[in-house]
Design an enzyme around this catalytic site. Structure first.
Site, PDB file in Angstrom:
ATOM      1  N   ARG A 208      -8.894   0.393   9.769  1.00  0.00           N
ATOM      2  CA  ARG A 208      -8.451  -0.977  10.062  1.00  0.00           C
ATOM      3  C   ARG A 208      -9.629  -1.877  10.413  1.00  0.00           C
ATOM      4  O   ARG A 208      -9.461  -3.082  10.518  1.00  0.00           O
ATOM      5  CB  ARG A 208      -7.528  -1.003  11.286  1.00  0.00           C
ATOM      6  CG  ARG A 208      -6.209  -0.303  11.105  1.00  0.00           C
ATOM      7  CD  ARG A 208      -5.411  -1.038  10.087  1.00  0.00           C
ATOM      8  NE  ARG A 208      -4.121  -1.492  10.456  1.00  0.00           N
ATOM      9  CZ  ARG A 208      -2.978  -0.880  10.131  1.00  0.00           C
ATOM     10  NH1 ARG A 208      -2.975   0.250   9.486  1.00  0.00           N
ATOM     11  NH2 ARG A 208      -1.833  -1.416  10.442  1.00  0.00           N
TER      12      ARG A 208
ATOM     13  N   ARG B 195      12.014  -5.276   4.489  1.00  0.00           N
ATOM     14  CA  ARG B 195      11.735  -3.876   4.155  1.00  0.00           C
ATOM     15  C   ARG B 195      12.728  -2.932   4.853  1.00  0.00           C
ATOM     16  O   ARG B 195      13.085  -3.120   6.014  1.00  0.00           O
ATOM     17  CB  ARG B 195      10.320  -3.502   4.595  1.00  0.00           C
ATOM     18  CG  ARG B 195      10.090  -1.989   4.500  1.00  0.00           C
ATOM     19  CD  ARG B 195       8.672  -1.563   4.730  1.00  0.00           C
ATOM     20  NE  ARG B 195       8.053  -2.214   5.855  1.00  0.00           N
ATOM     21  CZ  ARG B 195       6.753  -2.235   6.042  1.00  0.00           C
ATOM     22  NH1 ARG B 195       5.942  -1.669   5.172  1.00  0.00           N
ATOM     23  NH2 ARG B 195       6.247  -2.829   7.085  1.00  0.00           N
TER      24      ARG B 195
ATOM     25  N   ARG C 173       0.538  -8.963  13.621  1.00  0.00           N
ATOM     26  CA  ARG C 173      -0.096  -7.961  12.737  1.00  0.00           C
ATOM     27  C   ARG C 173      -0.973  -8.649  11.694  1.00  0.00           C
ATOM     28  O   ARG C 173      -2.062  -8.179  11.368  1.00  0.00           O
ATOM     29  CB  ARG C 173       0.988  -7.104  12.057  1.00  0.00           C
ATOM     30  CG  ARG C 173       1.591  -6.082  13.003  1.00  0.00           C
ATOM     31  CD  ARG C 173       2.925  -5.543  12.530  1.00  0.00           C
ATOM     32  NE  ARG C 173       2.872  -4.864  11.261  1.00  0.00           N
ATOM     33  CZ  ARG C 173       3.942  -4.616  10.498  1.00  0.00           C
ATOM     34  NH1 ARG C 173       5.144  -4.986  10.899  1.00  0.00           N
ATOM     35  NH2 ARG C 173       3.814  -3.998   9.357  1.00  0.00           N
TER      36      ARG C 173
ATOM     37  N   LYS D 120       0.833  -1.216   0.000  1.00  0.00           N
ATOM     38  CA  LYS D 120       0.000   0.000   0.000  1.00  0.00           C
ATOM     39  C   LYS D 120       0.867   1.267   0.000  1.00  0.00           C
ATOM     40  O   LYS D 120       0.656   2.186  -0.782  1.00  0.00           O
ATOM     41  CB  LYS D 120      -0.935   0.003   1.230  1.00  0.00           C
ATOM     42  CG  LYS D 120      -1.775  -1.248   1.368  1.00  0.00           C
ATOM     43  CD  LYS D 120      -2.622  -1.258   2.640  1.00  0.00           C
ATOM     44  CE  LYS D 120      -1.857  -1.200   3.934  1.00  0.00           C
ATOM     45  NZ  LYS D 120      -1.095  -2.418   4.296  1.00  0.00           N
TER      46      LYS D 120
ATOM     47  N   ARG E 231      12.053  -1.019  10.477  1.00  0.00           N
ATOM     48  CA  ARG E 231      11.042  -0.759  11.504  1.00  0.00           C
ATOM     49  C   ARG E 231      11.104  -1.813  12.608  1.00  0.00           C
ATOM     50  O   ARG E 231      11.249  -2.997  12.327  1.00  0.00           O
ATOM     51  CB  ARG E 231       9.649  -0.770  10.847  1.00  0.00           C
ATOM     52  CG  ARG E 231       9.160   0.601  10.460  1.00  0.00           C
ATOM     53  CD  ARG E 231       7.946   0.565   9.579  1.00  0.00           C
ATOM     54  NE  ARG E 231       6.809  -0.176  10.128  1.00  0.00           N
ATOM     55  CZ  ARG E 231       5.654  -0.322   9.493  1.00  0.00           C
ATOM     56  NH1 ARG E 231       5.483   0.247   8.304  1.00  0.00           N
ATOM     57  NH2 ARG E 231       4.672  -1.005  10.031  1.00  0.00           N
TER      58      ARG E 231
HETATM   59  P1  AP5 Z   1       4.934  -1.594   1.744  1.00  0.00           P
HETATM   60  O1  AP5 Z   1       4.479  -0.831   0.551  1.00  0.00           O
HETATM   61  O2  AP5 Z   1       5.795  -0.888   2.739  1.00  0.00           O
HETATM   62  O3  AP5 Z   1       3.701  -2.327   2.463  1.00  0.00           O
HETATM   63  P2  AP5 Z   1       2.427  -1.750   3.222  1.00  0.00           P
HETATM   64  O4  AP5 Z   1       1.227  -2.407   2.627  1.00  0.00           O
HETATM   65  O5  AP5 Z   1       2.445  -0.245   3.218  1.00  0.00           O
HETATM   66  O6  AP5 Z   1       2.667  -2.377   4.641  1.00  0.00           O
HETATM   67  P3  AP5 Z   1       2.837  -1.818   6.117  1.00  0.00           P
HETATM   68  O7  AP5 Z   1       3.594  -2.870   6.866  1.00  0.00           O
HETATM   69  O8  AP5 Z   1       3.401  -0.432   6.145  1.00  0.00           O
HETATM   70  O9  AP5 Z   1       1.393  -1.813   6.588  1.00  0.00           O
HETATM   71  P4  AP5 Z   1       0.884  -1.930   7.999  1.00  0.00           P
HETATM   72  O10 AP5 Z   1      -0.536  -1.754   7.714  1.00  0.00           O
HETATM   73  O11 AP5 Z   1       1.214  -3.094   8.806  1.00  0.00           O
HETATM   74  O12 AP5 Z   1       1.687  -0.771   8.786  1.00  0.00           O
HETATM   75  P5  AP5 Z   1       1.215   0.625   9.334  1.00  0.00           P
HETATM   76  O13 AP5 Z   1       2.371   1.529   9.288  1.00  0.00           O
HETATM   77  O14 AP5 Z   1      -0.070   1.058   8.685  1.00  0.00           O
HETATM   78  O15 AP5 Z   1       5.735  -2.890   1.189  1.00  0.00           O
HETATM   79  C1  AP5 Z   1       6.288  -3.851   2.084  1.00  0.00           C
HETATM   80  C2  AP5 Z   1       7.578  -4.424   1.463  1.00  0.00           C
HETATM   81  O16 AP5 Z   1       7.238  -5.137   0.267  1.00  0.00           O
HETATM   82  C3  AP5 Z   1       8.610  -3.351   1.034  1.00  0.00           C
HETATM   83  O17 AP5 Z   1       9.907  -3.814   1.296  1.00  0.00           O
HETATM   84  C4  AP5 Z   1       8.383  -3.199  -0.493  1.00  0.00           C
HETATM   85  O18 AP5 Z   1       9.575  -2.832  -1.185  1.00  0.00           O
HETATM   86  C5  AP5 Z   1       7.926  -4.608  -0.872  1.00  0.00           C
HETATM   87  N1  AP5 Z   1       6.976  -4.592  -1.996  1.00  0.00           N
HETATM   88  C6  AP5 Z   1       5.955  -3.702  -2.191  1.00  0.00           C
HETATM   89  N2  AP5 Z   1       5.284  -3.996  -3.331  1.00  0.00           N
HETATM   90  C7  AP5 Z   1       5.886  -5.115  -3.831  1.00  0.00           C
HETATM   91  C8  AP5 Z   1       5.642  -5.932  -4.978  1.00  0.00           C
HETATM   92  N3  AP5 Z   1       4.630  -5.652  -5.822  1.00  0.00           N
HETATM   93  N4  AP5 Z   1       6.426  -7.021  -5.176  1.00  0.00           N
HETATM   94  C9  AP5 Z   1       7.445  -7.327  -4.309  1.00  0.00           C
HETATM   95  N5  AP5 Z   1       7.740  -6.591  -3.210  1.00  0.00           N
HETATM   96  C10 AP5 Z   1       6.957  -5.500  -2.972  1.00  0.00           C
HETATM   97  O19 AP5 Z   1       0.831   0.273  10.847  1.00  0.00           O
HETATM   98  C11 AP5 Z   1       1.805  -0.024  11.831  1.00  0.00           C
HETATM   99  C12 AP5 Z   1       1.146  -0.098  13.192  1.00  0.00           C
HETATM  100  O20 AP5 Z   1       0.586   1.180  13.568  1.00  0.00           O
HETATM  101  C13 AP5 Z   1      -0.047  -1.069  13.323  1.00  0.00           C
HETATM  102  O21 AP5 Z   1       0.405  -2.398  13.593  1.00  0.00           O
HETATM  103  C14 AP5 Z   1      -0.814  -0.445  14.493  1.00  0.00           C
HETATM  104  O22 AP5 Z   1      -0.207  -0.766  15.731  1.00  0.00           O
HETATM  105  C15 AP5 Z   1      -0.653   1.032  14.268  1.00  0.00           C
HETATM  106  N6  AP5 Z   1      -1.729   1.601  13.439  1.00  0.00           N
HETATM  107  C16 AP5 Z   1      -1.579   2.163  12.203  1.00  0.00           C
HETATM  108  N7  AP5 Z   1      -2.768   2.582  11.710  1.00  0.00           N
HETATM  109  C17 AP5 Z   1      -3.685   2.276  12.667  1.00  0.00           C
HETATM  110  C18 AP5 Z   1      -5.097   2.423  12.750  1.00  0.00           C
HETATM  111  N8  AP5 Z   1      -5.810   2.964  11.744  1.00  0.00           N
HETATM  112  N9  AP5 Z   1      -5.724   1.998  13.863  1.00  0.00           N
HETATM  113  C19 AP5 Z   1      -5.047   1.450  14.870  1.00  0.00           C
HETATM  114  N10 AP5 Z   1      -3.708   1.254  14.874  1.00  0.00           N
HETATM  115  C20 AP5 Z   1      -3.033   1.668  13.776  1.00  0.00           C
END
Ligand code: AP5
Length: 212
Positions: A88, A125, A170, A15, A159
């Site tokens: 979420r 990542r 997660r 994403k 991270r």
């Molecule tokens: P990347 O694009 O970074 O993946 P992403 O989908 O953005 O994944 P995240 O891990 O950032 O999502 P998340 O939802 O767990 O984390 P968030 O920060 O929101 O890609 C991942 C890897 O794959 C990279 O290395 C990339 O290069 C590779 N890649 C990408 N596309 C590819 C492809 N097509 N082919 C091959 N490789 C590829 O949340 C973190 C924490 O914050 C949560 O656990 C929670 O505690 C808290 N939090 C955040 N939002 C909320 C909310 N709304 N409510 C409550 N708690 C929240």
């Protein structure tokens, strides 16, 4: 004005990677609740101290805290946003609608892929501490070790919650909430999906065609 875009999908489904491309090419604003929360932790704010241990475990922060943070960081009448990491669950989806997006044009896109593929993506990542560009030690290495190709900053970040145990939690949290969340947007008639297992550039093409 482009429709607001709500990107849905498991941790590591790509994403954030695709959001950055849309910002560069179509002029979207990107708001990631994960990034906002990590910025609070880095600042050492009261909020950051409150949420730090929750994020370290891979659990969800309270809906109200995240909504407040989101409201303070976007101007939905002025710009088109990509909402990344919010909602979420269905409570957050209803909050997003009621407090920010009511009456606006929007599209929710589900990044669909086999969850078994995700662990390797996530533990490999790395991201730029300055411009946020996202890398992967297996599939998308920077040209020069530990240096951002885009802005030249050094010291790519791994991270804290990108380790195997936390990623498993997660993914579990995601599994529990995903079906009802998809149903919410399907019922609203604004849900689309794409195959997020494809190469980054192909996922981007799919995303752009959904926005046409
Ligand atoms: P990347 O694009 O970074 O993946 P992403 O989908 O953005 O994944 P995240 O891990 O950032 O999502 P998340 O939802 O767990 O984390 P968030 O920060 O929101 O890609 C991942 C890897 O794959 C990279 O290395 C990339 O290069 C590779 N890649 C990408 N596309 C590819 C492809 N097509 N082919 C091959 N490789 C590829 O949340 C973190 C924490 O914050 C949560 O656990 C929670 O505690 C808290 N939090 C955040 N939002 C909320 C909310 N709304 N409510 C409550 N708690 C929240």
């Amino acid at each position: 004005m482009l429709p607001h875009l709500i990107v849905l999908g498991a941790p590591g489904s790509g994403k954030g990677t695709q959001a950055l491309k849309l910002v560069d090419t179509l002029g979207y604003k990107h708001v990631s609740t994960g990034d906002l929360l990590r910025a609070e932790i880095k600042k050492g704010s009261e909020l950051g101290q409150k949420v730090s241990s929750i994020i370290a475990k891979g659990d969800l922060v309270s809906d109200e805290i995240v909504l407040e943070l989101l409201k303070n960081n976007c101007e939905v009448t002025k710009y088109s946003y990509i909402f990344d990491g919010f909602p979420r669950n269905t409570v957050q989806a209803a909050m997003l609608e009621d407090h920010l997006l009511k009456g606006t044009k929007k599209l929710a896109v589900y990044f669909k892929l086999d969850l078994d593929l995700l662990l390797q993506r996530i533990v490999n990542r790395r991201s730029c501490p300055s411009c946020g560009e996202i890398y992967n030690l297996q599939s998308k290495k920077p040209a020069k070790d530990d240096t951002c190709d885009k802005c030249g900053a050094q010291g790519l970040v791994h991270r804290k919650d990108d380790n195997e145990d936390v990623v498993k939690n997660r993914l579990e949290v995601f599994r529990e909430n995903n079906e009802p969340l998809l149903a919410f947007y399907k019922n609203a008639g604004v849900l689309a999906e794409l195959d997020a297992s494809l190469a980054e550039k192909d996922v981007f093409e799919s995303l752009k065609s959904l926005l046409k």
